[in-house]
Structures are given as C-alpha cells and as structure tokens.
Scaffold this motif. Sequence first.
Motif, PDB file in Angstrom:
ATOM      1  N   CYS A  64       0.864  -1.025   0.020  1.00 57.74           N
ATOM      2  CA  CYS A  64      -0.060  -0.046  -0.004  1.00 57.74           C
ATOM      3  C   CYS A  64       1.027   1.310  -0.166  1.00 57.74           C
ATOM      4  O   CYS A  64       1.825   1.439   0.695  1.00 57.74           O
ATOM      5  CB  CYS A  64      -0.893  -0.021   1.151  1.00 57.74           C
ATOM      6  N   THR A  65       0.549   2.202  -1.013  1.00 53.85           N
ATOM      7  CA  THR A  65       1.330   3.609  -0.853  1.00 53.85           C
ATOM      8  C   THR A  65      -0.026   4.464  -0.276  1.00 53.85           C
ATOM      9  O   THR A  65      -1.036   4.121  -0.679  1.00 53.85           O
ATOM     10  CB  THR A  65       1.810   3.983  -2.078  1.00 53.85           C
ATOM     11  N   PHE A  66       0.483   5.466   0.586  1.00 53.92           N
ATOM     12  CA  PHE A  66      -0.565   6.568   0.906  1.00 53.92           C
ATOM     13  C   PHE A  66       0.122   7.954   0.720  1.00 53.92           C
ATOM     14  O   PHE A  66       1.354   8.094   0.918  1.00 53.92           O
ATOM     15  CB  PHE A  66      -1.112   6.179   2.222  1.00 53.92           C
ATOM     16  N   ASP A  67      -0.735   8.832   0.362  1.00 55.22           N
ATOM     17  CA  ASP A  67      -0.461  10.132   0.128  1.00 55.22           C
ATOM     18  C   ASP A  67      -1.380  11.207   0.418  1.00 55.22           C
ATOM     19  O   ASP A  67      -2.472  10.992   0.197  1.00 55.22           O
ATOM     20  CB  ASP A  67      -0.090  10.231  -1.487  1.00 55.22           C
ATOM     21  N   SER A  68      -0.770  12.270   0.783  1.00 52.36           N
ATOM     22  CA  SER A  68      -1.754  13.632   1.165  1.00 52.36           C
ATOM     23  C   SER A  68      -0.657  14.721   0.761  1.00 52.36           C
ATOM     24  O   SER A  68       0.351  14.844   0.762  1.00 52.36           O
ATOM     25  CB  SER A  68      -2.157  13.380   2.507  1.00 52.36           C
ATOM     26  N   ALA A  69      -1.439  16.221   1.178  1.00 49.01           N
ATOM     27  CA  ALA A  69      -0.468  17.150   0.955  1.00 49.01           C
ATOM     28  C   ALA A  69       0.468  17.273   2.000  1.00 49.01           C
ATOM     29  O   ALA A  69       1.605  17.880   1.823  1.00 49.01           O
ATOM     30  CB  ALA A  69      -1.344  18.284   0.738  1.00 49.01           C
ATOM     31  N   GLU A  70       0.446  16.415   3.123  1.00 51.43           N
ATOM     32  CA  GLU A  70       1.028  16.780   4.330  1.00 51.43           C
ATOM     33  C   GLU A  70       1.962  15.271   4.382  1.00 51.43           C
ATOM     34  O   GLU A  70       3.079  15.539   4.963  1.00 51.43           O
ATOM     35  CB  GLU A  70      -0.030  16.786   5.683  1.00 51.43           C
ATOM     36  N   LEU A  71       1.748  14.251   3.998  1.00 49.35           N
ATOM     37  CA  LEU A  71       2.723  13.304   4.120  1.00 49.35           C
ATOM     38  C   LEU A  71       2.582  12.159   2.908  1.00 49.35           C
ATOM     39  O   LEU A  71       1.713  12.128   2.251  1.00 49.35           O
ATOM     40  CB  LEU A  71       2.277  12.463   5.599  1.00 49.35           C
ATOM     41  N   THR A  72       3.524  11.411   2.910  1.00 53.26           N
ATOM     42  CA  THR A  72       3.488  10.414   2.258  1.00 53.26           C
ATOM     43  C   THR A  72       4.242   9.033   2.822  1.00 53.26           C
ATOM     44  O   THR A  72       4.995   9.287   3.603  1.00 53.26           O
ATOM     45  CB  THR A  72       4.482  10.608   0.802  1.00 53.26           C
ATOM     46  N   GLY A  73       3.903   7.621   2.347  1.00 56.85           N
ATOM     47  CA  GLY A  73       4.622   6.472   2.760  1.00 56.85           C
ATOM     48  C   GLY A  73       3.901   5.470   2.016  1.00 56.85           C
ATOM     49  O   GLY A  73       3.173   5.364   1.115  1.00 56.85           O
ATOM     50  N   SER A  74       4.666   4.269   2.545  1.00 56.21           N
ATOM     51  CA  SER A  74       4.115   2.867   2.209  1.00 56.21           C
ATOM     52  C   SER A  74       4.195   1.884   3.065  1.00 56.21           C
ATOM     53  O   SER A  74       4.962   2.142   4.135  1.00 56.21           O
ATOM     54  CB  SER A  74       4.984   2.636   0.913  1.00 56.21           C
ATOM     55  N   ALA A  75       3.544   0.857   3.059  1.00 57.75           N
ATOM     56  CA  ALA A  75       3.592  -0.248   4.139  1.00 57.75           C
ATOM     57  C   ALA A  75       2.999  -1.408   3.352  1.00 57.75           C
ATOM     58  O   ALA A  75       2.454  -1.622   2.347  1.00 57.75           O
ATOM     59  CB  ALA A  75       2.657   0.075   5.102  1.00 57.75           C
TER      60      ALA A  75
END
Length: 158
Positions: A64-75
Amino acid sequence: MKLKASVLAACLLVAGCDYAEVTQAPVEVSMKTSGRQVLGFTEPTMRTFVRKDGNQSEVVGARCTFDSAELTGSAVTPAIVRMPIFKGQPTALRVDCKAPGLSGKQTVNPVLNGTAVGAASPAGLVVGLVTASIVAAQDKWSYGANNSIMTINMDQAE
C-alpha cells in the motif's frame, strides 16, 4: 472501482474476522513541507480485505502507498502506521493497495482526534457536546486513533 470503509464491529459480528499478526515495527511516514504543526502521533493498524463467496478475508502482504498534501509513505499489510496528529485539518489521505490479482483504493478523511460521543440521554448529550467542544477547540486532527483499524477493501485487479 468504488470501495467502502468497513466498520470493525461489522467485521467482527458478520464475518468473524481472524486478524493476521502484525510482525513488523510501526511504519514511519515521510512528512512533506506543508507548514502544519505536528502535535503527536497515533498508530492505527492498516489492513486489507477481500470479499469472496460472501465471506471477508484478510489479505496479507498487500503493498500500500498513501499520500496527502502533508505526508507520504508505504507499508505492507498488516502494518501499524505511525500517523501524525496535526494542528488544523489536513487534506484527505489517498491509499492505493495492490496484491497479486487484487487492487484497492480508498480515501481516508481526517477526524478530530479524541472526539467522544455521549449516550442518548440528556446527560450523555451534554457530555458529548462539552467533550466535542473541547476537542474542536484543541484543533487536533488525525487519520486514526491508537488501536483503530484502517481498512482497505480490495477487488479483483482490472
């Protein structure tokens, strides 16, 4: 493909979910330069599920990747994700998960951190209103509380 967030209680009552053990350390997100103040962190568990033949089962190992204007990441699910608590409402978090033959996308909206709901009684309503006012005044927003589950539903990949 439209996906809906599952409610933990519904999963427990309807499907009788057995959750896979989280074996990795909490995943850290990368902060973008957004100017938002971080007040602390929560650690919701990100899990992926697929519904087949009327049963819901957990998908272990979805990337999974996740993203917003404030943060990003993957798990890789299941994973505990260390999410920031922001001062001021952040943007929605976009989550995209893939596993062999499966994919899922979901938008997770931020919520006021610590909001309490009173019971349906005069005293409960007063407690709920007072608590909600205090929380709103603190202006603390997060994508999930400690011990909560961020559920991503997956379907057959197109």
